[in-house]
Design an enzyme around this catalytic site. Structure first.
Site, PDB file in Angstrom:
ATOM      1  N   ALA A 121      41.645  18.232  -6.544  1.00  0.00           N
ATOM      2  CA  ALA A 121      42.054  17.414  -5.358  1.00  0.00           C
ATOM      3  C   ALA A 121      40.838  16.736  -5.005  1.00  0.00           C
ATOM      4  CB  ALA A 121      42.540  18.390  -4.222  1.00  0.00           C
ATOM      5  N   LYS A 133      70.721  17.252  -7.021  1.00  0.00           N
ATOM      6  CA  LYS A 133      69.523  16.870  -7.856  1.00  0.00           C
ATOM      7  C   LYS A 133      69.781  15.570  -8.417  1.00  0.00           C
ATOM      8  CE  LYS A 133      68.127  21.829  -8.275  1.00  0.00           C
ATOM      9  NZ  LYS A 133      68.213  22.624  -9.077  1.00  0.00           N
ATOM     10  N   GLU A 156      72.926  34.150  -5.494  1.00  0.00           N
ATOM     11  CA  GLU A 156      73.282  34.585  -4.433  1.00  0.00           C
ATOM     12  C   GLU A 156      74.512  35.391  -4.165  1.00  0.00           C
ATOM     13  OE1 GLU A 156      71.052  34.073  -2.108  1.00  0.00           O
ATOM     14  OE2 GLU A 156      69.538  32.454  -3.020  1.00  0.00           O
ATOM     15  N   LYS A 166      66.425  19.697  -1.567  1.00  0.00           N
ATOM     16  CA  LYS A 166      67.031  18.580  -2.189  1.00  0.00           C
ATOM     17  C   LYS A 166      68.296  18.204  -1.510  1.00  0.00           C
ATOM     18  CE  LYS A 166      67.512  22.059  -4.755  1.00  0.00           C
ATOM     19  NZ  LYS A 166      67.055  23.603  -4.292  1.00  0.00           N
ATOM     20  N   VAL A 179      59.878  30.100  -1.183  1.00  0.00           N
ATOM     21  CA  VAL A 179      58.761  29.331  -1.603  1.00  0.00           C
ATOM     22  C   VAL A 179      57.545  28.989  -0.706  1.00  0.00           C
ATOM     23  CG1 VAL A 179      58.724  26.425  -2.068  1.00  0.00           C
ATOM     24  CG2 VAL A 179      60.690  27.795  -2.231  1.00  0.00           C
TER      25      VAL A 179
END
Length: 472
Positions: free
Chosen positions: A56, A230, A215, A130, A37
């Site tokens: 922005a 979630k 995974e 999360k 990420v």
């Protein structure tokens, strides 16, 4: 009569009036973690820098990065030009040259300390974590409120799909009655392949691992834990309740058989790992169902049509009606898209570095004041859904005797059919769809039926995914 002429402003005055105001200072971002990420955030920000800055209203700059291996972090960020590299995330959390901290490393222990420290030191925080929020979200939200900071987490649920913003802002005027979602891409890919290619669970999982969708240890995804995290966050935003991960009923997809998926298709359904939060009347008060489990969904329903790693969420509101959201639920740049959306929102605040934005702002968990007592969470026993009963006989079955046995337990059958066996040479399978039945009663009837007939009885819940009714 002599009239004194009006003096025209000098050219310098005209130039001063036309001069644009000075741009606001850049939003200075410190990032913890440079994995999938974090590297995605870096790439998208650099690629779309001018567009992001224009939307922005100010520049957004990553000025510091904390990672265990700073050399590897520099390599992941193309050398990280102009970025301070730190080995200690707590040092970054206290850095006076940082306005916003991105927590993108994951975990629930050290990550909690980093986020807590950042908020206490007056930083806004954006996270995609999360598990952290499902475990410690209540305490962190309170810390953010005490210090007038924002804790943003759009990327924590459904990747690129803006479902948190939809619940907290777009649907804020609605009384939410139910939501149901496909929230884990790994499980959805496996179920898609089981249906499309007739694979068993083990074969579909191996394929998903080979393609990078799963995974090496897939437990977090296939056992329903990720979807439960979630769901706990979605329910808090939808129903004004605390984050109740401990109360979510969780079942995964490991035990699904190829024949279960085939039977569902025979009846016009697809099997999905669903996350469901729904209001239900119980003993004169409203309670909330919180559950994650495999379920049959009508084959033409939008949730059933989600293939591969796609995520989707269906929300029922009293004013808006039904709203459906779908898109890429994971991946480097889809998740980065949501992280950067939160950063853009923060950059638009009137004074991002002041002790607190003007006004109450957007609440971390959907509501500023919870009205009265939080709704109770309903255990699974009284939850009413239709059920598929799949009977795999070792010998011939008497359909009439089966229906009588179910009727003795108070279970009504709405549809019945026979299906060819999945294994060549086997006996035909009897497939039964029940009326909405409390979960405990359905489980009891299944056990009685299995003992009475000697058949193996497979039970799967059915979700019609329509607005709740009195019968449901």
């Amino acid at each position: 009569m002599f009239v004194e002429p009006q003096l025209s402003p000098s050219p310098e005055v005209h130039a001063s009036a036309r001069r644009a105001p000075a741009p606001p200072p850049a939003l200075r971002v410190g990032m913890i973690g440079t994995g999938t990420v974090g590297s995605g955030v870096w790439r998208v920000l650099r690629r779309n820098q001018d567009l992001i800055n224009a939307r922005a209203g100010r520049a957004i700059e990553i000025v510091a990065v904390a990672a265990r291996n700073t050399a590897r972090a520099a390599a992941a960020l193309d050398g990280a030009p102009g970025v301070r590299l730190l080995a200690d995330p707590l040092q970054l959390a206290a850095d006076p040259g940082v306005d916003v901290v991105l927590e993108l490393a994951g975990g629930t222990g050290a990550a909690r300390d980093w986020v807590q420290a950042a908020l206490v030191h007056g930083k806004h925080v954006v996270t995609a974590n999360k598990a952290l929020l499902a475990t410690h979200g209540e305490a962190l939200a309170q810390t953010a409120a005490r210090h007038g900071r924002v804790l943003a987490y759009e990327a924590a649920v459904a990747g690129s799909v803006p479902v948190i913003k939809a619940l907290r802002e777009g649907l804020a005027a609605n009384r939410i009655t139910a939501l149901a979602g496909v929230l884990n891409g790994t499980s959805n890919y496996i179920l898609t392949r089981m249906q499309a290619a007739g694979l068993g669970f083990a074969a579909a999982l191996t394929e998903a691992q080979a393609l990078g969708y799963a995974e090496a240890d897939p437990a977090f995804d296939v056992d329903g834990t990720d979807a439960a995290h979630k769901l706990a966050l979605l329910a808090a935003n939808a129903f004004g309740m605390p984050v109740r991960l401990d109360a979510v009923h969780v079942e995964g997809i490991r035990d699904l058989q190829r024949g279960d998926v085939a039977a569902a298709a025979h009846l016009g359904y697809a099997v999905k790992l669903l996350a469901v939060a729904e209001q239900q009347e119980c003993e004169g008060r409203v309670a909330i169902q919180l559950r994650v489990h495999p379920a049959l969904v009508p084959a033409r329903h939008p949730l059933a049509l989600l293939d591969g790693a796609t995520n989707g969420l269906l929300v029922h509101g009293d004013a808006a009606g039904s709203a459906f959201f779908s898109g890429a639920g994971a991946g480097s740049e889809p998740t980065a898209s949501a992280v950067l959306a939160d950063l853009i929102d923060l950059a638009r605040l009137p004074a991002v570095s002041s002790p607190a934005p003007t006004g109450p702002g957007v609440p971390t968990l959907g509501t500023h004041r919870r009205a009265g007592n939080a709704p109770a969470v309903l255990p699974m026993a009284p939850v009413k859904t239709p059920h598929l009963l799949r009977l795999l006989p070792g010998a011939a079955l008497c359909e009439t005797a089966v229906l009588r046995a179910l009727a003795r337990d108070g279970v009504r059958v709405r549809r019945r059919t026979w299906a060819a066996p999945v294994t060549p040479g086997g006996a035909p399978e009897l497939l039964l769809l029940t009326a909405p039945t409390p979960d405990a009663l359905a489980a009891q009837a299944t056990a009685h039926l299995q003992a009475y007939t000697g058949a193996q009885v497979r039970r799967l819940r059915v979700e019609l995914c329509s607005a709740p009714t009195d019968e449901q």
